[in-house]
Design a protein around this motif. Sequence first.
Motif, short mmCIF file in Angstrom:
data_model
loop_
_atom_site.label_atom_id
_atom_site.label_comp_id
_atom_site.label_asym_id
_atom_site.label_seq_id
_atom_site.Cartn_x
_atom_site.Cartn_y
_atom_site.Cartn_z
N SER B 59 52.22 70.09 78.17
CA SER B 59 52.72 70.46 79.50
C SER B 59 54.09 69.84 79.68
CB SER B 59 51.73 69.98 80.58
OG SER B 59 51.87 68.57 80.76
N LYS B 60 54.61 69.92 80.89
CA LYS B 60 55.97 69.39 81.12
C LYS B 60 55.98 67.92 81.49
CE LYS B 60 58.65 73.46 82.50
NZ LYS B 60 57.95 74.46 83.33
N ARG B 61 55.04 67.54 82.38
CA ARG B 61 55.12 66.18 82.93
C ARG B 61 53.75 65.51 82.96
NH1 ARG B 61 58.41 69.28 85.85
NH2 ARG B 61 56.81 69.53 87.46
N PRO B 62 53.33 64.99 81.81
CA PRO B 62 52.01 64.35 81.74
C PRO B 62 52.03 62.93 82.30
CG PRO B 62 53.10 64.22 79.60
CD PRO B 62 54.03 65.01 80.51
N MET B 63 50.89 62.53 82.84
CA MET B 63 50.70 61.14 83.25
C MET B 63 49.54 60.56 82.45
SD MET B 63 49.50 59.52 86.88
CE MET B 63 49.80 57.81 87.27
N VAL B 64 49.74 59.34 81.96
CA VAL B 64 48.70 58.61 81.25
C VAL B 64 48.28 57.45 82.13
CG1 VAL B 64 48.17 57.22 79.22
CG2 VAL B 64 49.62 59.26 78.99
N PHE B 65 47.01 57.41 82.49
CA PHE B 65 46.54 56.39 83.43
C PHE B 65 45.27 55.77 82.88
CE2 PHE B 65 44.82 55.37 87.88
CZ PHE B 65 45.63 54.25 88.00
N MET B 66 45.41 54.61 82.28
CA MET B 66 44.26 53.98 81.63
C MET B 66 44.22 52.50 81.95
SD MET B 66 44.22 56.05 78.03
CE MET B 66 42.43 56.11 77.96
N LEU B 67 43.02 51.97 82.04
CA LEU B 67 42.84 50.55 82.32
C LEU B 67 43.43 49.70 81.22
CD1 LEU B 67 39.17 50.26 83.61
CD2 LEU B 67 41.26 49.66 84.84
N ASP B 68 43.14 50.07 79.99
CA ASP B 68 43.56 49.26 78.85
C ASP B 68 45.02 49.53 78.51
OD1 ASP B 68 42.26 47.68 76.29
OD2 ASP B 68 43.97 48.94 75.77
N ALA B 69 45.83 48.48 78.46
CA ALA B 69 47.26 48.65 78.24
C ALA B 69 47.57 49.23 76.86
CB ALA B 69 47.97 47.32 78.41
N HIS B 70 46.83 48.82 75.84
CA HIS B 70 47.09 49.34 74.49
C HIS B 70 46.81 50.84 74.42
CE1 HIS B 70 47.73 45.46 72.55
NE2 HIS B 70 46.79 45.00 73.36
N GLU B 71 45.71 51.24 75.03
CA GLU B 71 45.37 52.67 75.05
C GLU B 71 46.43 53.45 75.83
OE1 GLU B 71 42.83 54.02 73.22
OE2 GLU B 71 42.86 51.95 72.49
N ALA B 72 46.87 52.87 76.94
CA ALA B 72 47.87 53.55 77.77
C ALA B 72 49.16 53.76 76.99
CB ALA B 72 48.13 52.75 79.04
N ILE B 73 49.58 52.75 76.24
CA ILE B 73 50.82 52.89 75.48
C ILE B 73 50.64 53.88 74.34
CG2 ILE B 73 52.35 51.64 73.88
CD1 ILE B 73 52.15 49.28 75.92
N GLU B 74 49.51 53.80 73.66
CA GLU B 74 49.29 54.73 72.55
C GLU B 74 49.25 56.19 73.02
OE1 GLU B 74 46.19 55.46 68.88
OE2 GLU B 74 45.43 55.19 70.91
N LYS B 75 48.53 56.44 74.11
CA LYS B 75 48.43 57.83 74.59
C LYS B 75 49.79 58.30 75.13
CE LYS B 75 44.14 57.47 73.41
NZ LYS B 75 43.75 56.43 72.44
N SER B 76 50.58 57.37 75.66
CA SER B 76 51.93 57.74 76.08
C SER B 76 52.80 58.07 74.86
CB SER B 76 52.57 56.61 76.89
OG SER B 76 51.82 56.34 78.04
N MET B 77 52.62 57.30 73.79
CA MET B 77 53.36 57.60 72.56
C MET B 77 52.93 58.96 72.00
SD MET B 77 55.49 55.12 72.16
CE MET B 77 56.08 54.88 70.50
N TRP B 78 51.66 59.30 72.18
CA TRP B 78 51.19 60.64 71.79
C TRP B 78 52.01 61.71 72.51
CZ3 TRP B 78 49.16 64.64 74.76
CH2 TRP B 78 48.62 65.72 74.05
N CYS B 79 52.26 61.50 73.80
CA CYS B 79 53.07 62.47 74.56
C CYS B 79 54.46 62.60 73.94
CB CYS B 79 53.18 62.04 76.01
SG CYS B 79 51.62 62.05 76.91
N TYR B 80 55.08 61.47 73.66
CA TYR B 80 56.40 61.52 73.03
C TYR B 80 56.34 62.26 71.69
CZ TYR B 80 59.17 58.45 76.14
OH TYR B 80 59.88 57.91 77.18
N GLU B 81 55.32 61.97 70.90
CA GLU B 81 55.18 62.64 69.60
C GLU B 81 55.05 64.15 69.78
OE1 GLU B 81 55.38 61.19 66.53
OE2 GLU B 81 55.86 59.34 67.59
#
Lengths: 375, 231
Positions: B59-81
Amino acid sequence: MAGAPMERADVVELGMRTVADFVSRAPGDPADTYALRLTSGTSGSGPVMVVRQFDPVQNARYYADASDIIAAFFGSRSTRLTQAMNMRKSGALRRHMLILDGGDVTPHIDTLLQQFAPDALLGLPSVMVKISSRMPADVRRGVKVIVAGGEHVGAAAQKYFLQQYPHARIDTFYGSSEVGVVAGACPYDPTTIYHPLPNTFIEIDDPDKDGVGDILVTKTIYRDQKVRRYRIGDMGKIIDGPCRCGESVSFEVVGRTGYDYIKLAGAILRREEFDRVALSLGEYISDYRAEAYIAGTVEESKGGIILSVFRKSSVLNTSELEQVRVLFAERLFISTTLTLAQAVLKGYFVPLEVVAVSQPFPKQSKDVTLRLRPS
Amino acid sequence: MTGTFLQVRSRADFMRVALRERRSKDEKSLVKIVHTNDGDFLSEWSFDDIKREPYGIISKRPMVFMLDAHEAIEKSMWCYERAMVPLIGELDLDIAVYTAEKYQIDQLIADAESCIKLVSYLRSRAEPLLAISILDASFDPASLLPLAPFAKQVRLVLTLPETGVIAEAPLSKAPVFSVAPDCKIDAGGSLVVTKLLPLVTPITGYDTGIRIAVQSKLADGSVESFVLSDN
Ligand SMILES: [Zn+2]
């Protein structure tokens, strides 16, 4: 360069425009050009989101030859994501990065640091010190570079890093969350002398007889959006003549003791934020002074704040003092996402001290509402 | 592949075997700390492997919202990828909602607990999101059903931090999960997963401890679809 300096409010407004612009158009550039960042707003507004372009120069330099990097910023997640992207976009093909979170400092962390075995450490000095105390000695010997940013690396911290990491060189950078990296450190004097990044301009506003004044930054942060002569919140001075490293422009950051902003223990204390909270507690506070200080040793350092409160109607009694102590800490944001009360719980700050005073504060020529106790 | 590495069959192995001894390839990677009730361990993911996982939609503008900081960063990196600029949700709910509004997000990637916290924000939106992807190891459909009106699709994505996506199901009262691409599931006492494209720490015959009831099987006898059993 002409024009009145941009103040924080101007940059906040500019930041809001960057988000609106970014949302309204399909980005023609690759996604990894942009980062959404949080920065402190102006009085009463809470944090503000900005869109920033990544700083390409930063990527190339700091950890060019590192393969196992730990990033230790415990602040907002947007900061940590940007650091992850910087490392993703640059350097060695084989590179492993571990982005630490405050919640990771558990009894297991020593073993995990041993397993990861970093050769580079990047982060806020105060957070890196916290991590260092948990890192086994043989792992510390493998660290080749320590990159510090976001806070000044004082003499004590520098000495501490060099002792703890006998094979590491120290590098630093200078910048802020709203404008990104502004300058890199001089390799000959990496904790004192900075050289601006390409296409970034530094001026000193209204220098005193020693050449010291507010640092003004001019830099493109997003597409054609520039901060112009932005008062970034530190004081500094320009050093005359070319540097021995070959750079033509050099400056020194001298005052983190400025009266509008104090950076310590991973936090940014802002006078207008203190003003906002004091105003919200108007029934108790007619006027106040706040003094920040570093508590504890380098290894176990925490921030501390003493609040002196004057009330016109009557001096605060014990239970009112306690009320102010609790409410002030709950309401005062000391970073974009953390209140003082939360910072105390996390062990970054010691509990707020509140003192009642019976006389109005004397008027002084320089504003001393918020000050840093000299160490 | 780098020489020899030790196989992991369960979380106990992840905790017992040091990262270097279970690293099958040396690429640019993100290393996470996985916190569990039994202890913490490192989980390393190459960016190519992160990219391959079906965490969200495009999509155009995803939001990643997770309790765990490592998961949040990884899933955000997925968006960049996947060529998207992600909004990483801060832990503070007010800040997360403020940024979601400003960024006008069109998709949400979140764990179950975080998702629920956003209900009043989601209710305030004029338009439904394109998708909500709920990444978790267990789901309580009753508590998640209120999310249904707020997105064109709500995906329950069965995921562990160290395995990535295992299976997914559309949100319903009794969700039926289908095995994810490049995954093979066997059911003994619990769900045993194999990631067919090797990860940095390969997941082969990995016992997740997740209890399932098999619904259908593929020709090779592996699991095609299942429901999660009550714990
Ligand atoms: Zn120099």
